[in-house]
Write an enzyme that holds these catalytic residues in place. Structure first.
Site, PDB file in Angstrom:
ATOM      1  N   CYS A 196     -25.332  19.298 -10.214  1.00 32.01           N
ATOM      2  CA  CYS A 196     -26.336  20.458 -10.445  1.00 32.01           C
ATOM      3  C   CYS A 196     -25.432  21.057 -11.170  1.00 32.01           C
ATOM      4  O   CYS A 196     -25.225  22.372  -9.992  1.00 32.01           O
ATOM      5  CB  CYS A 196     -27.586  20.168  -9.140  1.00 32.01           C
ATOM      6  SG  CYS A 196     -27.961  19.271  -8.378  1.00 32.01           S
ATOM      7  N   GLU A 236     -24.706  16.382 -21.870  1.00 33.01           N
ATOM      8  CA  GLU A 236     -24.186  15.213 -20.981  1.00 33.01           C
ATOM      9  C   GLU A 236     -25.575  14.262 -19.765  1.00 33.01           C
ATOM     10  O   GLU A 236     -26.105  15.087 -20.154  1.00 33.01           O
ATOM     11  CB  GLU A 236     -22.982  16.501 -19.580  1.00 33.01           C
ATOM     12  CG  GLU A 236     -21.926  16.900 -20.121  1.00 33.01           C
ATOM     13  CD  GLU A 236     -21.437  17.339 -19.212  1.00 33.01           C
ATOM     14  OE1 GLU A 236     -20.144  17.205 -19.380  1.00 33.01           O
ATOM     15  OE2 GLU A 236     -21.494  18.102 -18.999  1.00 33.01           O
ATOM     16  N   CYS A 240     -29.917  11.683 -14.665  1.00 36.16           N
ATOM     17  CA  CYS A 240     -29.657  12.960 -14.970  1.00 36.16           C
ATOM     18  C   CYS A 240     -30.016  12.895 -16.295  1.00 36.16           C
ATOM     19  O   CYS A 240     -28.741  12.901 -16.910  1.00 36.16           O
ATOM     20  CB  CYS A 240     -29.434  13.404 -14.045  1.00 36.16           C
ATOM     21  SG  CYS A 240     -29.627  15.319 -13.711  1.00 36.16           S
ATOM     22  N   CYS A 297     -29.758  26.153 -23.629  1.00 40.44           N
ATOM     23  CA  CYS A 297     -31.433  26.409 -22.082  1.00 40.44           C
ATOM     24  C   CYS A 297     -31.775  27.630 -22.901  1.00 40.44           C
ATOM     25  O   CYS A 297     -30.266  28.442 -22.773  1.00 40.44           O
ATOM     26  CB  CYS A 297     -31.163  26.271 -20.993  1.00 40.44           C
ATOM     27  SG  CYS A 297     -32.316  26.334 -20.159  1.00 40.44           S
ATOM     28  N   CYS A 335     -26.639  29.329 -12.894  1.00 42.31           N
ATOM     29  CA  CYS A 335     -26.558  27.615 -13.449  1.00 42.31           C
ATOM     30  C   CYS A 335     -25.582  28.175 -14.442  1.00 42.31           C
ATOM     31  O   CYS A 335     -25.909  28.767 -15.849  1.00 42.31           O
ATOM     32  CB  CYS A 335     -27.924  27.602 -13.977  1.00 42.31           C
ATOM     33  SG  CYS A 335     -27.619  25.763 -14.979  1.00 42.31           S
ATOM     34  N   CYS A 357     -30.534  31.141 -16.423  1.00 41.81           N
ATOM     35  CA  CYS A 357     -30.866  31.508 -14.179  1.00 41.81           C
ATOM     36  C   CYS A 357     -29.453  31.749 -14.278  1.00 41.81           C
ATOM     37  O   CYS A 357     -28.397  31.030 -14.350  1.00 41.81           O
ATOM     38  CB  CYS A 357     -31.096  30.281 -14.370  1.00 41.81           C
ATOM     39  SG  CYS A 357     -32.510  29.228 -14.314  1.00 41.81           S
TER      40      CYS A 357
HETATM   41  N1  SAH Z   1     -34.362  23.255 -16.828  1.00 39.90           N
HETATM   42  C1  SAH Z   1     -35.263  23.072 -15.087  1.00 39.90           C
HETATM   43  C2  SAH Z   1     -34.169  21.099 -15.226  1.00 39.90           C
HETATM   44  C3  SAH Z   1     -32.444  21.558 -15.075  1.00 39.90           C
HETATM   45  S1  SAH Z   1     -31.758  22.283 -13.750  1.00 39.90           S
HETATM   46  C4  SAH Z   1     -34.736  23.374 -14.440  1.00 39.90           C
HETATM   47  O1  SAH Z   1     -34.534  24.301 -14.843  1.00 39.90           O
HETATM   48  O2  SAH Z   1     -35.235  22.785 -13.047  1.00 39.90           O
HETATM   49  C5  SAH Z   1     -31.645  20.743 -12.861  1.00 39.90           C
HETATM   50  C6  SAH Z   1     -32.212  21.990 -11.496  1.00 39.90           C
HETATM   51  O3  SAH Z   1     -30.476  21.985 -10.596  1.00 39.90           O
HETATM   52  C7  SAH Z   1     -32.868  22.427 -11.034  1.00 39.90           C
HETATM   53  O4  SAH Z   1     -32.995  23.302  -9.583  1.00 39.90           O
HETATM   54  C8  SAH Z   1     -31.671  24.340 -11.329  1.00 39.90           C
HETATM   55  O5  SAH Z   1     -32.223  25.300 -10.201  1.00 39.90           O
HETATM   56  C9  SAH Z   1     -30.716  23.540 -10.140  1.00 39.90           C
HETATM   57  N2  SAH Z   1     -29.221  24.234 -10.709  1.00 39.90           N
HETATM   58  C10 SAH Z   1     -28.077  24.908 -11.474  1.00 39.90           C
HETATM   59  N3  SAH Z   1     -27.529  25.249 -11.476  1.00 39.90           N
HETATM   60  C11 SAH Z   1     -27.549  24.893  -9.924  1.00 39.90           C
HETATM   61  C12 SAH Z   1     -25.631  25.299  -9.529  1.00 39.90           C
HETATM   62  N4  SAH Z   1     -24.559  25.944  -9.294  1.00 39.90           N
HETATM   63  N5  SAH Z   1     -25.922  24.623  -8.328  1.00 39.90           N
HETATM   64  C13 SAH Z   1     -26.461  23.943  -7.601  1.00 39.90           C
HETATM   65  N6  SAH Z   1     -28.071  23.589  -8.423  1.00 39.90           N
HETATM   66  C14 SAH Z   1     -28.126  24.219  -9.782  1.00 39.90           C
HETATM   67 FE1  SF4 Z   2     -32.359  26.669 -17.684  1.00 42.48          FE
HETATM   68 FE2  SF4 Z   2     -30.305  26.154 -16.214  1.00 42.48          FE
HETATM   69 FE3  SF4 Z   2     -32.371  27.292 -15.816  1.00 42.48          FE
HETATM   70 FE4  SF4 Z   2     -33.196  24.570 -15.468  1.00 42.48          FE
HETATM   71  S1  SF4 Z   2     -31.897  25.892 -14.463  1.00 42.48           S
HETATM   72  S2  SF4 Z   2     -33.388  26.310 -17.112  1.00 42.48           S
HETATM   73  S3  SF4 Z   2     -31.371  24.380 -17.372  1.00 42.48           S
HETATM   74  S4  SF4 Z   2     -30.648  27.991 -17.183  1.00 42.48           S
END
Ligand code: SAH
Ligand code: SF4
Length: 358
Positions: free
Chosen positions: A341, A92, A105, A112, A119, A116
Site C-alpha cells: 500500500c 501499476e 488492487c 494523483c 503516500c 497525502c
Molecule cells: N486515493 C485513494 C485510493 C488509493 S490509496 C485513497 O487514498 O483512499 C490506498 C490506501 O493506501 C489508502 O488508504 C492510502 O492512504 C494507503 N497508503 C498510502 N500510502 C501508504 C503507505 N506508505 N503505507 C501504508 N498505506 C498507505
Molecule cells: Fe492520492 Fe495517495 Fe492520497 Fe490516495 S493516499 S489520495 S493515492 S496521494
C-alpha cells in the site's frame, strides 16, 4: 479509419457499434462472452462466429490490451504488473492472493492530484485520468497472468477488486463507474458489487453517487481523528473536513450491518498512533456501520515517517476492538517487489504545458 476499441465499451455500446456494421444483437452477446468469459485476444479465436466475419471485425474493431512493461512476483505470491498504456504512460496493478481468494488492487489515475504526505503516489503529479479501457485492461491482464479465464468460480483465486491503486477514484468517477459496470456485468467478468471496494481519501460530494449508482463497498482513508492533523497528512481534509466526511458515511446508501464501511488508518509512529487517538476514533465512528483497517506504514525512499511499533499497533487495535469495531491489522504484502500500500509510483511524468482537466 480509426478502429473502435471494444475494451471500454459497455455491452449496450458494443451492441450498437456492432449493429452499425451489420451484426445482430445475439452476435454482440457472443462476442462479449468471448472477450470477458473466455478471455480471447483475437477475433480469429471466436469460433462460434463465421471465419469471413473475423476479418470484418478486425477491420473495424480492436481488442488491444495494455502492454506489460514489467511483471514481478513476490516471495509471498503477490504479483505486480507495470503496464504501459497506448500513450506510453505507465500504471501499476497488484494482485494479492490469499488461501481461497484474492484481490486485485486497481489504479484509477496516473499519479494523483492529492498530496497525502505518507503516500508515494502523492509525490507524483497527476499525469492523466485512466480511461475505462485502461481500468478494465488491468483486470484482463491479471486474469491472463493468473490463467483464470473460462474457469469455474470456485477454481479462481481472483475473486475481489479493490480500487486502491494509484490515484483517487472519485476524482475520475465517470471512467471508474463505466469500468466497474463492465466488470460487474453478469454476462462477462461478473465480479459482484459485494466483492468490489472503492477507497477514497474523502471526495465527499461523490460518495452518495458512488453508493447509489455502483453500490460497491466503501473504504475511507481516514488516517487522523483531528482536523488539524488530517489537514496536513490527507490535505483534501481542508476542503471536506472530518465531520462532513463522516456524515456522508452515515448516509452511504450501500452500507448496512452486513456490509460495513472500512476506515483505513495508516499507523505513523508518534503522529497518529496514541491511545487518545484510538479513543477519539471510536467516538467518531459511533453510529456508523464501520470496521477499521490498521495499515502499518510502508516506507518508500525519502518518506518522512516511520511505522509505529508492533506493540503500539496492538494497543491501538485493542482499544478499537474493545469498543466493538473489528480492527484487523493489514498484512504487508509484496514488499520485496515494492507492491505494498502506498508504494506504487510509475515514472510517467506530465508533459510540459499539458493541462489536466478535472
Ligand atoms: N486515493 C485513494 C485510493 C488509493 S490509496 C485513497 O487514498 O483512499 C490506498 C490506501 O493506501 C489508502 O488508504 C492510502 O492512504 C494507503 N497508503 C498510502 N500510502 C501508504 C503507505 N506508505 N503505507 C501504508 N498505506 C498507505
Ligand atoms: Fe492520492 Fe495517495 Fe492520497 Fe490516495 S493516499 S489520495 S493515492 S496521494
Amino acid at each position: 479509419m480509426e478502429k473502435t476499441e471494444i475494451i471500454g465499451l459497455t455491452r449496450d455500446e458494443l451492441t450498437a457499434k456492432l449493429k452499425e456494421v451489420g451484426f445482430e444483437a445475439f452476435r454482440a452477446k457472443q462476442i462479449w462472452h468471448w472477450i470477458y468469459v473466455k478471455g480471447v485476444t483475437d477475433f480469429t479465436q471466436m469460433t462460434s462466429i463465421a471465419k469471413n466475419q473475423h476479418a470484418l471485425l478486425a477491420e473495424y474493431f480492436s481488442l488491444a490490451r495494455p502492454k506489460i512493461s514489467r511483471a514481478l512476483t513476490s516471495v509471498d505470491g503477490t504479483r505486480k504488473w507495470l503496464l504501459e498504456m497506448p500513450d506510453a504512460n505507465k500504471v501499476e496493478t497488484v494482485f494479492i492472493p490469499e488461501t481461497d481468494r484474492g484481490a486485485l488492487c486497481v489504479s484509477s489515475q496516473v499519479g494523483c492530484t492529492l498530496t497525502c504526505t505518507f503516500c508515494h503516489t502523492g509525490t507524483m503529479p497527476l499525469v492523466r485520468n485512466l480511461t475505462a479501457a485502461d481500468i478494465i485492461g488491468q483486470v484482463l491482464i491479471a486474469r491472463d497472468g493468473l490463467e483464470e479465464w473460462n474457469k469455474r468460480r470456485e477454481d479462481c483465486l481472483f475473486t475481489n477488486i479493490v480500487m486502491m491503486g494509484m490515484g483517487e477514484p472519485l476524482y475520475n468517477y465517470d471512467n471508474v463507474a463505466k469500468a466497474l459496470q463492465v466488470i460487474m456485468d453478469g454476462e462477462g467478468i461478473a465480479i459482484s458489487k459485494r466483492r468490489i471496494t472503492l477507497s477514497t481519501s474523502g471526495v465527499v460530494p461523490m460518495i452518495e453517487r458512488c453508493g447509489k449508482e455502483l453500490g460497491v463497498n466503501l473504504a475511507i482513508s481516514l488516517h487522523a481523528v483531528r482536523d488539524e492533523l488530517r489537514d496536513v497528512i490527507v490535505p483534501i481534509n481542508k476542503k471536506y473536513p472530518i465531520a462532513q466526511l463522516l456524515k456522508a458515511c452515515r448516509e452511504y446508501p450501500a452500507a448496512n450491518n452486513a456490509r460495513r464501511i472500512t476506515f483505513e488508518y495508516v499507523m505513523l509512529k508518534g503522529v497518529n498512533d496514541s491511545d487518545a487517538d484510538a479513543r477519539e476514533l471510536v467516538k467518531l465512528l459511533d453510529g456508523i456501520h464501520a470496521k477499521v483497517n490498521l495499515i502499518p506504514f510502508n516506507p518508500w525512499p525519502g518518506a518522512p515517517y516511520e511505522c509505529s511499533s508492533k506493540n503500539r499497533i496492538r494497543a491501538f487495535a485493542e482499544i478499537v476492538n474493545n469498543a466493538g469495531f473489528s480492527s484487523p491489522v493489514r498484512a504487508t504484502r509484496g514488499q520485496d517487489i515494492f507492491a505494498a500500500c502506498g508504494q506504487l509510483k510509475s515514472d510517467s511524468e506530465r508533459k510540459k504545458g499539458q493541462k489536466v482537466i478535472l
